[in-house]
Design an enzyme around this catalytic site. Structure first.
Site, PDB file in Angstrom:
ATOM      1  N   ARG A   3      77.441 -41.893  16.324  1.00 27.28           N
ATOM      2  CA  ARG A   3      76.443 -41.295  15.579  1.00 27.28           C
ATOM      3  C   ARG A   3      75.039 -40.415  16.004  1.00 27.28           C
ATOM      4  NH1 ARG A   3      76.552 -46.737  17.844  1.00 27.28           N
ATOM      5  NH2 ARG A   3      77.305 -48.464  16.345  1.00 27.28           N
ATOM      6  N   LYS A  23      73.693 -48.044  19.774  1.00 22.82           N
ATOM      7  CA  LYS A  23      72.686 -48.560  19.466  1.00 22.82           C
ATOM      8  C   LYS A  23      71.709 -49.519  20.378  1.00 22.82           C
ATOM      9  CE  LYS A  23      73.132 -48.746  14.687  1.00 22.82           C
ATOM     10  NZ  LYS A  23      74.002 -49.658  13.578  1.00 22.82           N
ATOM     11  N   HIS A  39      77.241 -40.011   8.025  1.00 22.32           N
ATOM     12  CA  HIS A  39      77.836 -41.149   8.955  1.00 22.32           C
ATOM     13  C   HIS A  39      79.835 -40.982   8.274  1.00 22.32           C
ATOM     14  CE1 HIS A  39      77.585 -44.792  10.322  1.00 22.32           C
ATOM     15  NE2 HIS A  39      78.460 -45.142   9.840  1.00 22.32           N
ATOM     16  N   ARG A  67      82.174 -39.833  11.066  1.00 25.15           N
ATOM     17  CA  ARG A  67      81.907 -41.093  11.903  1.00 25.15           C
ATOM     18  C   ARG A  67      83.276 -42.418  11.192  1.00 25.15           C
ATOM     19  NH1 ARG A  67      79.914 -44.097  15.861  1.00 25.15           N
ATOM     20  NH2 ARG A  67      79.717 -46.710  15.810  1.00 25.15           N
ATOM     21  N   HIS A 115      80.734 -50.619  18.443  1.00 28.10           N
ATOM     22  CA  HIS A 115      80.009 -51.747  17.563  1.00 28.10           C
ATOM     23  C   HIS A 115      80.641 -52.251  18.200  1.00 28.10           C
ATOM     24  CE1 HIS A 115      82.237 -49.683  13.912  1.00 28.10           C
ATOM     25  NE2 HIS A 115      80.867 -49.551  14.456  1.00 28.10           N
ATOM     26  N   TYR A 134      87.430 -50.576   9.207  1.00 34.92           N
ATOM     27  CA  TYR A 134      88.580 -49.435   9.124  1.00 34.92           C
ATOM     28  C   TYR A 134      89.605 -49.499   9.043  1.00 34.92           C
ATOM     29  CZ  TYR A 134      84.146 -47.394  10.365  1.00 34.92           C
ATOM     30  OH  TYR A 134      82.435 -46.949  10.373  1.00 34.92           O
TER      31      TYR A 134
END
Length: 175
Positions: A33, A57, A126, A129, A152, A161
């Site tokens: 990110r 995150k 992004h 990414r 994630h 994806y």
């Protein structure tokens, strides 16, 4: 082609261009990110193992690999960075030798996209990414390791994806 054009628009010029070029390469090669990439510190890079320790995150730490080809470009950048009159610990620096902000990285990416005459595609960190994730799966990477690389917490976020890659595969088979 669009990624090559974007990188080509940053290649010539000063330290600022070199910094953005290397940042964009790292984003494409790692799937980080933007806030993770601009927050990279010199001490977070393990040059021997080609990995970066990232704070993602939810303040979750993870280790993200980078390729040997990008390592060469990162080391080229680092040689120039060491000439900068700063004791800043962040890996990526702006033209005033301070930390690159996420907002300015986004702004510069859009500007380089305009310079490269990229149309019909969203130009953003992004997007790089997403490009990384799609390329990873297209080239034989598995969904679980992609989940770990991207950070994630839920694999359903990573599964998105697979749909994109399956659509590309179906289109190629149809051709």
């Amino acid at each position: 082609q669009q990624c090559s054009a974007l990188l080509g628009a940053t290649e010539e010029g000063d330290f600022d261009n070199l910094s953005h070029y290397t940042l964009f390469l790292v984003l494409l090669d790692t799937g980080l990110r933007i806030h993770e990439a601009v927050g990279m510190r010199l001490a977070s890079i393990d040059w021997h193992n080609n990995t970066i320790m990232v704070m993602g995150k939810g303040s979750k730490q993870r280790t993200v690999p980078f390729s040997s080809q990008v390592k060469i470009k990162m080391l080229d950048y680092l040689r120039q960075r060491r000439l900068a009159p700063t004791d800043e610990d962040y890996f990526f620096l702006n033209s005033r030798f301070g930390k690159i902000s996420t907002r300015m990285a986004y702004y510069h990416m859009v500007e380089y996209g305009r310079k490269a005459k990229i149309v019909g595609a969203r130009i953003s960190p992004h997007t790089l990414r997403h490009t990384f994730a799609s390329n990873y799966l297209t080239n034989g990477g598995d969904i679980r390791s992609l989940q770990l690389i991207l950070g994630h917490s839920n694999i359903s976020h990573t599964m998105i994806y697979l749909d994109y890659v399956d659509c590309q595969k179906i289109a190629r088979q149809h051709d």
